[in-house]
Design an enzyme around this catalytic site. Structure first.
Site, PDB file in Angstrom:
ATOM      1  N   GLU B 514      -3.165  32.255  35.958  1.00  0.00           N
ATOM      2  CA  GLU B 514      -2.488  31.189  36.709  1.00  0.00           C
ATOM      3  C   GLU B 514      -2.110  31.755  38.070  1.00  0.00           C
ATOM      4  O   GLU B 514      -0.981  32.142  38.314  1.00  0.00           O
ATOM      5  CB  GLU B 514      -1.282  30.636  35.950  1.00  0.00           C
ATOM      6  N   GLU B 523      -3.110  31.576  47.266  1.00  0.00           N
ATOM      7  CA  GLU B 523      -2.427  32.799  46.820  1.00  0.00           C
ATOM      8  C   GLU B 523      -3.437  33.838  46.340  1.00  0.00           C
ATOM      9  O   GLU B 523      -3.120  34.727  45.560  1.00  0.00           O
ATOM     10  CB  GLU B 523      -1.368  32.461  45.755  1.00  0.00           C
TER      11      GLU B 523
END
Lengths: 714, 714
Positions: B514, B523
């Site tokens: 995740e 990210e």
């Protein structure tokens, strides 16, 4: 070898030539140097070179980008000055094919990196393959620009974009035949006063606009100063109005293919009239020419070049008897491109010489100066001295005083007295000429207006009683000296005072002042004269009588860049005095504010507000707006005009440069779109300032709110 | 008295009323307060007041601006909170008549100065008399704004501009009759997830656009934060698409004339359906309503209002049996405007309650957060804890693992082995369920994905061998604790390592992570998973399988203002995570970048470039572009979608707010004009960053060149 020894047109005297790929740059520079060219534009890599495929580096070792045999090589900075790199033309950073795009981006980065490593002064970038649709090209250039310190990027911009991709520069074209007898006719003159540059020649109004392609790239690159345009000239020129836009843009070179030359009767390559005029205009802006393509005009042999005798010296004479002005010492050096270079020499040398005044102003061209604050600060003696050199200005003042005195004398001797006539003018036909007229010079400085007034009075035969009012005690010493040497001590009274507070012993018939700034009222002439008119007798005359400011929307990459360099809001909200040179006016000037003296309003309100609409030539295409150029026009007295407004600029007067009001962000003005701006002159008890805003084509912020960045102190 | 006690719609519960000129403000506030209203909008001066003529001050004494009997007077700050000033409607700062203009400017300055002196929170400014042509109005407001610290200016903006000047607000109009049975039908719901607000109702497409008038003033005022809009609602509403633009604008109040109310069968004032929906939408944005005009619906007497019993308490019931939800304690206080206020109460109270999750997010609305850098920094325990609260997200993960395990189990038991099947899956029908599947959780944090995977495996009946890889040594302590408490010590191996460098002891069949940010790849999920896929067996599954980012052009005055407040370039070149609330999307979202895992490209290139064209509704009118809203949509496995992209947003999932890419300068987008933007994802050995630029309607600078302002470290 330079095109000419003259220095009045800056770097324009250096001509370049585009050459095929070379492994021996120094030898190539030397070979073309013998032919006349000062620098070469050379491909950075061999035609067939492609970037190495991206690989995962193993053991930290990276593959070398170039083989020695594939790239332009220079090991000495000595040569770097004479070589401009040329980026490969096959590069398509915005190709719809991702593989082609990635390869192009890699190749572009590699070549730019190599050019920077070699220390070249500039590289020529190919024209965008999809003009106006090359965001990825702009992104690579923009990233590169961030890392550059001195190397410039010259983006090739075809002046006229064909619907099809631009053809390769090296492809030879058959020479075209010259039209009747216009090849060597004298070239059109640029506009007076160096405002903009003028073109004439064939016009192709419907053509696609290369400027749009240029603007999109440079807007994405945030108007970076190392990004310039290399204008690629085709056989057909765009309209004059659209060409003029380039005067305000950072044009670094003119790429002139041999194929646009035509052949004159003797078989020599010459340019059509329109191209000659265009080159002349760019020469005057200091723009260099780069010849591209192979020789495609077969000049039989150097023997064709005859020799004439001028002033006892053998001077080479070109085709049609045009003097080349240099000696052909070694006919063995004949090179097929030599006739082209000789023709460029011819064009460059026959440009009219820059005037003495303009030459002196060269260092002020496009140089930002914050306006003087003569009311708040005392000027130095040297500043006065500079002003006084403008003989033309004082001639105009003398003429104005002369006409005013004549009018008053004639009025007082031939007409019935009006209730406003002065009591001291106790007129009879006989004592008219000998009567004393009271004239006050307010802001006398070192005395030039006193001198002009005394001369005018002598011409009329009137005797003056002059009061010279000056607040700067240092300047007064100079007036005293003048009175002594001219023997005017009895006629002139020196008053060391601020005109706004002095109490005059008697009323004046004429009030003379020179308080105007580049924008007319911007050095507070209205406020000063309002204060001084207390001692003007009823019906008295103010010289100047009135003045009007004018504005025009302007492109000036140079000024925008210089203001931006300060990296603050304040400098974007300051008007500057500047000798506008490389600039373009998007539309004719419009009048703004008018002030008249004496001012009989009660109370007097010197604040002003106006909306100005500028009417653009729809054929001029889109343009970028960096700010507004300001001027003034002043009626000294009657028909005596003193003006820096281009259409009426007083001849040989150089005291004022124009003013420039910058904009925080450049504004894109689409073709045919109106430009509307708002200008306010704001007054508070202790200061006066301007606020300005663009409201069309799009509304922008009001600049200098409340005078926060710039104001003139009262 | 507030419209309702609910707090979920912010200040919208406070309703105001416009009142005639009053000499006793406190008494007026109290009188209307009894009628229900929380504040009054009161003229600052008596109708006939005009500014004193400008005079030359003598002896330094200035004339007083107002006589006590001419102006609104408040001597206590206690009342200032309940009074909004109203500027005179006769003021025409852009009158073609200079005298009228000067008088208007003087009056406007005087009244604004008086309001600021009284300490009022806001003043309502009249609508520009010449909409879209009021530069002088903007200049006076802009100067005033520079000197204000807290008083807000609310510019009246008629939603629909008639060709004629707007009529005076106080002029009573005859009530119109309600159309059939739509006055109290339930109001349309806003879009899901608080993206924009929705309207429905009568549409008048050809009407003039009040937004343009607003935009011109605020652009000249440089988007000042104290300048807001007070939307004047007429009987006819503009198109829905055009109304939605106001969601991103600083709308401070809705001016609702009594004349737009219609009369229901019982003679009570109610609003047409479209107006009800519009009010509901603005209530949800926290916008207050101000009732204007005199009562023009004759409600016979308070006796008409019946009383019903609900839950044992006497509750007032309005017309048509609508419960008012408050007790009418004193029928003697009946005021002609009371029925209007009661109707506003009714509308406000029947709004659906804000959900618990949204209520918790209230403080994050339009609040800028710089995205996390979980790769570079170690997260705190509390951050993990917040993430773990999103049960819906882990349910989706569990479902994805469940389906992946099922697919693999079924594949290995029912199909012939493909060359990519794992050697450990030495399959027979009987040992299928009991075989150990190797699953790696990369970026395990405190272990929620380990838990989700173990649950999924239990459901399938497969035994997992789990490796939980986590680089943050602090987080690992929590996993150890979980393993102990769940008895999973034999099944789960904890690996304290960076997934990009760890050497796995055996290949994994399933890789769960995740690592997504609000924009999917922002990210560095692609880079991390590229590094981790080394230990994924051939044919192995990555959960997530792929993700795509989405963008939409957005208006958000609030976000633009907040970014600008930092007064540097850096913040304009940083993307922010933000719970978008008061914003407007100029066009539907478009997909941008997609990443799939595992990635079999060699070499892998995670840089991206795309041009995005947004298609605007031509009926939506012009709008201002402040930046781009970003979202992502992710395929975890098969048909298990995890999304914050509004059209497919996973229900009840709250882990991600959208991302916002700002623009340095707001861009005016004309009606019908396209919006085109360019986005690059750039990669270098040590960082990843985005660059972005608008290229239509006009080309602008590329933001964040070379990652100079914002980047994510590798």
């Amino acid at each position: 070898m330079v095109l000419g020894k003259r220095t009045d047109y800056g770097d324009a005297k250096y001509a370049g030539v585009q050459v095929p790929f070379t492994l021996d740059a120094p030898a190539t520079v030397e070979a073309y140097g013998l032919c006349g060219f000062d620098f070469i534009v050379a491909p950075l890599v061999r035609d067939g070179w492609r970037p190495p495929a991206p690989t995962v580096p193993e053991n930290g070792s990276l593959p070398s980008l170039f083989n020695r045999d594939d790239c332009l090589y220079i090991n000495s900075s000595q040569w770097a000055n004479q070589v401009v790199g040329l980026i490969s033309d096959w590069i398509q950073t915005d190709s719809p094919d991702p593989a082609k795009r990635q390869q192009s981006v890699a190749a572009l980065r590699h070549q730019l990196g190599w050019a920077a490593h070699l220390g070249l002064q500039a590289v020529v970038l190919p024209a965008p393959h999809r003009p106006g649709q090359c965001p990825n090209y702009a992104q690579v250039l923009n990233q590169t620009l961030q890392g550059l310190t001195h190397m410039a990027l010259w983006l090739t911009v075809p002046l006229v974009l064909p619907g099809t991709p631009p053809r390769a520069l090296h492809e030879p074209h058959p020479p075209r035949q010259a039209p009747e007898a216009d090849a060597v006719s004298p070239m059109g003159h640029g506009k007076q006063n160096g405002v903009g540059c003028a073109f004439s020649g064939p016009v192709m109004p419907g053509a696609m606009d290369g400027w749009e392609a240029w603007h999109q790239v440079r807007a994405q690159c945030d108007h970076h100063n190392l990004l310039g345009a290399a204008l690629l000239v085709g056989p057909t020129l765009p309209s004059l109005a659209s060409l003029d836009r380039w005067c305000g843009e950072p044009v670094k070179a003119i790429l002139l293919p041999t194929s646009v030359f035509i052949t004159n009767k003797r078989g020599y390559p010459v340019l059509p009239k329109g191209h000659q005029d265009m080159l002349a205009a760019f020469f005057k802006l200091g723009v260099q020419v780069v010849l591209t393509g192979e020789a495609c005009h077969s000049v039989a042999s150097p023997a064709n070049v005859g020799a004439a005798t001028a002033g006892g010296t053998a001077v080479a004479v070109g085709p049609d008897g045009e003097p080349l002005g240099f000696n052909i010492t070694n006919p063995g050096e004949f090179h097929p491109l030599r006739p082209y270079w000789e023709y460029l020499c011819f064009l460059f040398r026959r440009l009219e010489a820059v005037g003495e005044q303009e030459r002196q102003e060269t260092s002020y061209r496009d140089y930002l100066q914050v306006p003087l604050q003569p009311l708040q600060d005392n000027l130095e003696s040297q500043t006065y001295e500079t002003f006084e050199k403008d003989l033309q200005k004082y001639k105009l003042y003398e003429e104005a005083v002369y006409k005013a005195l004549k009018d008053r004398y004639l009025a007082s001797t031939t007409e019935a007295m009006s209730p406003y006539d002065l009591p001291i003018a106790s007129t009879s036909c006989s004592d008219g000429p000998s009567r004393n007229v009271v004239l006050m010079v307010v802001g006398a400085g070192r005395g030039p207006l006193v001198r002009a007034s005394m001369r005018a009075a002598a011409r009329v035969g009137v005797r003056l009683r002059v009061y010279a009012v000056e607040k700067n005690p240092n300047a007064i010493v100079h007036i005293q000296q003048m009175l002594r040497s001219e023997g005017w001590e009895r006629d002139v009274t020196i008053v060391s005072a601020d005109m706004r507070h002095w109490q005059a012993p008697e009323p004046a018939e004429i009030l003379v002042s020179e308080l105007l700034g580049s924008f007319g009222d911007n050095e507070l002439s209205p406020e000063c004269l309002d204060g001084a008119q207390r001692f003007l007798a009823p019906g008295g005359i103010s010289i100047p009588q009135s003045y009007t400011s004018y504005l025009a929307p302007a492109t000036s990459h140079k000024l925008h860049h210089d203001v931006k360099s300060y990296k603050d809001l304040e400098h974007f909200e300051t008007p500057y005095v500047v000798r506008l040179h490389r600039h373009h006016l998007l539309a004719p000037t419009q009048p703004l504010f008018t002030f008249s003296h004496p001012n009989n309003d009660a109370p007097i309100d010197n604040s002003r507000y106006a909306t100005v609409n500028f009417h653009r030539d729809p054929a001029a295409g889109a343009a970028v707006l960096h700010g507004f150029a300001g001027y003034f026009e002043c009626t000294l007295y009657g028909d005596v005009l003193l003006s820096i407004h281009p259409p009426s600029h007083s001849e040989n007067m150089f005291s004022w440069f124009p003013i420039f009001f910058p904009l925080r962000e450049p504004v894109y003005v689409p073709a045919g779109a109106p430009v509307e701006m708002q200008m306010w002159r704001c007054c508070s008890p202790h200061k006066v300032w301007y606020e300005w805003a663009v409201t069309a084509p799009v509304a922008g912020p009001i600049h200098n709110v409340g005078g926060r960045s710039y104001w003139v102190g009262l």
